[in-house]
Design a protein around this motif. Structure first.
Motif, PDB file in Angstrom:
ATOM      1  N   GLU A  42       0.665  -1.239   0.160  1.00 15.01           N
ATOM      2  CA  GLU A  42      -0.019  -0.090  -0.122  1.00 15.01           C
ATOM      3  C   GLU A  42       0.795   1.337   0.136  1.00 15.01           C
ATOM      4  O   GLU A  42       0.405   2.216  -0.764  1.00 15.01           O
ATOM      5  N   GLN A  43       1.810   0.997   0.635  1.00 15.69           N
ATOM      6  CA  GLN A  43       2.855   2.141   0.805  1.00 15.69           C
ATOM      7  C   GLN A  43       3.490   2.555  -0.737  1.00 15.69           C
ATOM      8  O   GLN A  43       3.469   3.725  -1.069  1.00 15.69           O
ATOM      9  N   GLU A  44       4.011   1.408  -1.381  1.00 10.69           N
ATOM     10  CA  GLU A  44       4.376   1.600  -2.950  1.00 10.69           C
ATOM     11  C   GLU A  44       3.208   2.307  -3.749  1.00 10.69           C
ATOM     12  O   GLU A  44       3.620   2.973  -4.454  1.00 10.69           O
ATOM     13  N   VAL A  45       2.082   1.797  -3.604  1.00 11.84           N
ATOM     14  CA  VAL A  45       1.041   2.397  -4.450  1.00 11.84           C
ATOM     15  C   VAL A  45       0.918   3.839  -3.993  1.00 11.84           C
ATOM     16  O   VAL A  45       0.711   4.542  -5.116  1.00 11.84           O
ATOM     17  N   LEU A  46       0.890   4.197  -2.768  1.00 13.18           N
ATOM     18  CA  LEU A  46       0.972   5.531  -2.238  1.00 13.18           C
ATOM     19  C   LEU A  46       1.952   6.459  -2.868  1.00 13.18           C
ATOM     20  O   LEU A  46       1.984   7.389  -3.392  1.00 13.18           O
ATOM     21  N   LEU A  47       3.151   5.850  -3.068  1.00 13.81           N
ATOM     22  CA  LEU A  47       4.310   6.468  -3.375  1.00 13.81           C
ATOM     23  C   LEU A  47       4.181   6.818  -5.186  1.00 13.81           C
ATOM     24  O   LEU A  47       4.343   8.042  -5.586  1.00 13.81           O
ATOM     25  N   ARG A  48       3.775   5.875  -5.928  1.00 10.45           N
ATOM     26  CA  ARG A  48       3.382   5.852  -7.318  1.00 10.45           C
ATOM     27  C   ARG A  48       2.407   7.078  -7.577  1.00 10.45           C
ATOM     28  O   ARG A  48       2.433   7.843  -8.447  1.00 10.45           O
ATOM     29  N   ARG A  49       1.274   6.931  -6.960  1.00  9.68           N
ATOM     30  CA  ARG A  49       0.186   7.988  -6.912  1.00  9.68           C
ATOM     31  C   ARG A  49       0.740   9.391  -6.521  1.00  9.68           C
ATOM     32  O   ARG A  49       0.453  10.301  -7.196  1.00  9.68           O
ATOM     33  N   VAL A  50       1.528   9.625  -5.604  1.00  9.70           N
ATOM     34  CA  VAL A  50       2.198  10.937  -5.183  1.00  9.70           C
ATOM     35  C   VAL A  50       2.861  11.302  -6.523  1.00  9.70           C
ATOM     36  O   VAL A  50       2.627  12.331  -6.966  1.00  9.70           O
ATOM     37  N   ARG A  51       3.776  10.527  -6.889  1.00 12.04           N
ATOM     38  CA  ARG A  51       4.692  10.761  -8.054  1.00 12.04           C
ATOM     39  C   ARG A  51       3.993  11.089  -9.370  1.00 12.04           C
ATOM     40  O   ARG A  51       4.039  12.242  -9.929  1.00 12.04           O
ATOM     41  N   LEU A  52       2.713  10.326  -9.549  1.00 15.37           N
ATOM     42  CA  LEU A  52       1.939  10.912 -10.632  1.00 15.37           C
ATOM     43  C   LEU A  52       1.412  12.005 -10.329  1.00 15.37           C
ATOM     44  O   LEU A  52       1.013  12.852 -11.352  1.00 15.37           O
ATOM     45  N   CYS A  53       0.745  12.225  -9.297  1.00 11.76           N
ATOM     46  CA  CYS A  53      -0.122  13.951  -8.833  1.00 11.76           C
ATOM     47  C   CYS A  53       0.736  14.916  -9.223  1.00 11.76           C
ATOM     48  O   CYS A  53       0.566  15.895  -9.827  1.00 11.76           O
ATOM     49  N   LEU A  54       2.127  14.687  -8.643  1.00 14.20           N
ATOM     50  CA  LEU A  54       3.108  16.158  -8.867  1.00 14.20           C
ATOM     51  C   LEU A  54       3.445  16.172 -10.138  1.00 14.20           C
ATOM     52  O   LEU A  54       3.741  17.235 -10.359  1.00 14.20           O
ATOM     53  N   SER A  55       3.154  15.278 -11.073  1.00  9.70           N
ATOM     54  CA  SER A  55       3.901  15.449 -12.336  1.00  9.70           C
ATOM     55  C   SER A  55       2.497  15.539 -13.562  1.00  9.70           C
ATOM     56  O   SER A  55       2.611  15.922 -14.685  1.00  9.70           O
ATOM     57  N   THR A  56       1.421  15.611 -12.896  1.00  7.67           N
ATOM     58  CA  THR A  56      -0.063  15.768 -13.821  1.00  7.67           C
ATOM     59  C   THR A  56      -0.992  16.806 -12.900  1.00  7.67           C
ATOM     60  O   THR A  56      -1.536  16.714 -12.175  1.00  7.67           O
ATOM     61  N   PRO A  57      -0.970  17.953 -13.782  1.00  8.29           N
ATOM     62  CA  PRO A  57      -1.826  19.006 -13.196  1.00  8.29           C
ATOM     63  C   PRO A  57      -3.341  18.862 -12.917  1.00  8.29           C
ATOM     64  O   PRO A  57      -3.946  19.149 -11.992  1.00  8.29           O
ATOM     65  N   ALA A  58      -3.790  17.799 -13.690  1.00 13.68           N
ATOM     66  CA  ALA A  58      -5.226  17.557 -13.443  1.00 13.68           C
ATOM     67  C   ALA A  58      -5.432  16.781 -12.201  1.00 13.68           C
ATOM     68  O   ALA A  58      -6.495  16.886 -11.300  1.00 13.68           O
ATOM     69  N   LEU A  59      -4.610  15.809 -11.709  1.00 13.98           N
ATOM     70  CA  LEU A  59      -4.520  15.136 -10.666  1.00 13.98           C
ATOM     71  C   LEU A  59      -4.066  15.971  -9.327  1.00 13.98           C
ATOM     72  O   LEU A  59      -4.527  15.784  -8.423  1.00 13.98           O
ATOM     73  N   ARG A  60      -3.333  16.987  -9.578  1.00 14.38           N
ATOM     74  CA  ARG A  60      -3.069  18.050  -8.664  1.00 14.38           C
ATOM     75  C   ARG A  60      -4.362  18.725  -8.146  1.00 14.38           C
ATOM     76  O   ARG A  60      -4.588  18.962  -6.895  1.00 14.38           O
ATOM     77  N   ALA A  61      -5.026  19.220  -9.213  1.00  9.67           N
ATOM     78  CA  ALA A  61      -6.358  19.790  -8.740  1.00  9.67           C
ATOM     79  C   ALA A  61      -7.365  18.866  -8.048  1.00  9.67           C
ATOM     80  O   ALA A  61      -7.821  19.223  -7.022  1.00  9.67           O
ATOM     81  N   ARG A  62      -7.491  17.618  -8.226  1.00  9.93           N
ATOM     82  CA  ARG A  62      -8.302  16.546  -7.796  1.00  9.93           C
ATOM     83  C   ARG A  62      -7.655  16.445  -6.287  1.00  9.93           C
ATOM     84  O   ARG A  62      -8.418  15.945  -5.480  1.00  9.93           O
TER      85      ARG A  62
END
Length: 197
Positions: free
Chosen positions: A104-124
């Motif tokens: 679950e921590q690994e999934v969270l890490l991937r999610r955070v990385r993806l959010c940091l690099s994707t404006p639409a996800l940062r907004a959500r």
């Protein structure tokens, strides 16, 4: 026999959800979030696009939907009610995080990385944090008709969640080398020191 069917159905549902999410994260990280379609996620997961949308109503939900809020609320509300509010919230958040499995921590890490690099996800992500802040406020205030207490809880929850978000960003930027629990303690200590200074 009747009791087993819901359990089996729930296990199948959880397996399908997990499969869709895993393929979505893999494709988003390989190809980029914007370049990957829901149809491609469905094809990789061997389900229909309709099935994907049944589990994840929006494309952003493939990354951001999680089941952490109930765990967070449980850990916060089980803390002593006479504990200072920031400490109660902070310790509850830390305990909830530390109960996540390594996967679950690994999934969270991937999610955070993806959010940091994707404006639409940062907004959500902001919207998701707002929802968690509301849930914490309701859990601690209930039917209280004291607007000042409710506002105090609302502000404190927002401060703690923002601090934890800062820890998550640093954790992702440093490739998860520092312990997330230690980073959370560090940022919450900063908040406590600044609020008492």
């Amino acid at each position: 026999m009747v009791d087993r069917a819901p359990g089996l159905r729930e296990r199948r549902r959880a397996r399908t959800l997990q499969t869709i999410r895993e393929h979505a994260m893999r494709l988003f990280l390989e190809r980029g979030y914007d370049a990957t379609t829901v149809s491609e996620v469905a094809e990789a997961a061997e389900v229909s696009s309709m099935t994907v949308f049944r589990y994840f109503p929006t494309k952003e939900d493939l990354v951001l939907a999680d089941e952490y809020d109930p765990l967070i609320l449980e850990r916060i509300t089980e803390r002593p009610s006479d504990e200072p509010l920031l400490l109660r919230l902070g310790n509850g958040l830390i305990t909830a995080y530390e109960q996540l499995t390594a996967q679950e921590q690994e999934v969270l890490l991937r999610r955070v990385r993806l959010c940091l690099s994707t404006p639409a996800l940062r907004a959500r992500l902001w919207d998701s944090q707002y929802t968690t802040q509301q849930a914490i406020t309701e859990a601690l205030c209930g039917a209280s008709d004291d607007p000042e207490h409710r506002f105090r809880v609302w502000v404190s929850a927002g401060v703690c969640l923002s601090a934890v978000s800062a820890a998550l960003v640093r954790w992702a930027e440093e490739d998860a080398r520092p312990s997330m629990g230690d980073l959370m303690r560090q940022v919450l200590t900063i908040v406590a020191e600044e609020s008492s200074g």
